[in-house]
Design an enzyme around this catalytic site. Sequence first.
Site, PDB file in Angstrom:
ATOM      1  N   ARG A  86       0.952  -1.193  -0.125  1.00  0.00           N
ATOM      2  CA  ARG A  86       0.219   0.068  -0.079  1.00  0.00           C
ATOM      3  C   ARG A  86       0.536   1.259   0.038  1.00  0.00           C
ATOM      4  NH1 ARG A  86      -5.321  -0.945  -0.061  1.00  0.00           N
ATOM      5  NH2 ARG A  86      -5.787  -3.146   0.666  1.00  0.00           N
TER       6      ARG A  86
ATOM      7  N   HIS B 134       7.455   1.176 -10.383  1.00  0.00           N
ATOM      8  CA  HIS B 134       6.435   0.658  -9.781  1.00  0.00           C
ATOM      9  C   HIS B 134       5.036   1.347 -10.594  1.00  0.00           C
ATOM     10  CE1 HIS B 134       7.796   4.774  -8.707  1.00  0.00           C
ATOM     11  NE2 HIS B 134       6.403   5.082  -8.527  1.00  0.00           N
TER      12      HIS B 134
HETATM   13  P1  AMP Z   1       6.008   8.236  -8.225  1.00  0.00           P
HETATM   14  O1  AMP Z   1       5.915   9.776  -8.037  1.00  0.00           O
HETATM   15  O2  AMP Z   1       5.150   7.578  -9.135  1.00  0.00           O
HETATM   16  O3  AMP Z   1       7.658   7.788  -8.251  1.00  0.00           O
HETATM   17  O4  AMP Z   1       5.522   7.637  -6.622  1.00  0.00           O
HETATM   18  C1  AMP Z   1       5.735   7.419  -5.558  1.00  0.00           C
HETATM   19  C2  AMP Z   1       4.986   6.807  -4.658  1.00  0.00           C
HETATM   20  O5  AMP Z   1       5.773   6.031  -3.853  1.00  0.00           O
HETATM   21  C3  AMP Z   1       4.260   8.001  -4.210  1.00  0.00           C
HETATM   22  O6  AMP Z   1       2.987   7.809  -4.287  1.00  0.00           O
HETATM   23  C4  AMP Z   1       4.565   7.920  -2.580  1.00  0.00           C
HETATM   24  O7  AMP Z   1       3.580   8.340  -1.667  1.00  0.00           O
HETATM   25  C5  AMP Z   1       5.097   6.202  -2.517  1.00  0.00           C
HETATM   26  N1  AMP Z   1       5.934   6.285  -1.348  1.00  0.00           N
HETATM   27  C6  AMP Z   1       6.953   6.819  -1.153  1.00  0.00           C
HETATM   28  N2  AMP Z   1       7.607   6.071   0.063  1.00  0.00           N
HETATM   29  C7  AMP Z   1       6.920   5.110   0.511  1.00  0.00           C
HETATM   30  C8  AMP Z   1       6.987   3.997   1.299  1.00  0.00           C
HETATM   31  N3  AMP Z   1       7.790   4.002   2.426  1.00  0.00           N
HETATM   32  N4  AMP Z   1       6.036   3.087   1.396  1.00  0.00           N
HETATM   33  C9  AMP Z   1       4.853   3.102   0.542  1.00  0.00           C
HETATM   34  N5  AMP Z   1       4.824   4.009  -0.642  1.00  0.00           N
HETATM   35  C10 AMP Z   1       5.759   5.062  -0.411  1.00  0.00           C
END
Ligand code: AMP
Length: 127
Positions: free
Chosen positions: A34, A110
């Site tokens: 999540r 991701h």
């Molecule tokens: P992006 O902008 O597509 O690189 O999205 C990165 C995502 O990773 C964002 O939605 C963040 O909220 C999420 N994120 C960052 N750190 C964590 C973490 N430790 N656990 C879960 N999600 C994370």
Amino acid sequence: MPYSYDPQNIFAKILRGEIPNDTVLETAYTLAFRDIRPQAPQHVLVIPKGPYVTHDHFCAKASEAEIVDFARTFGRVCELLGVCPGEGGNGFRTIANAGADAVQEVPHFHMHILAGRPLGPMLMRAG
Ligand code: AMP
């Protein structure tokens, strides 16, 4: 320029067990967990365990086993979330940001799965 993977990125740390995550599903090659800052009632990230920076990097360099596992795990996560339109779910949106224009925050490939409310138009017009 060829991709260079940063092993200190936050998802690499999650994969090494250095920081916790809220796991939805894990397989030999893939982890789904999540998002820490959910943008919708259901917000799950699906990542390969291998060192791939973006979706195109994964598609070009991952093994067939990794690619098949990622795709099947993605499908199983959607089923677990109950969001598959063909199975009575209300649907979902998939996003994979890559690089600067897409504002990719974490340099480990991701796939976001967003669901649980109407998600509006695909993109906000920013200029
Ligand atoms: P992006 O902008 O597509 O690189 O999205 C990165 C995502 O990773 C964002 O939605 C963040 O909220 C999420 N994120 C960052 N750190 C964590 C973490 N430790 N656990 C879960 N999600 C994370």
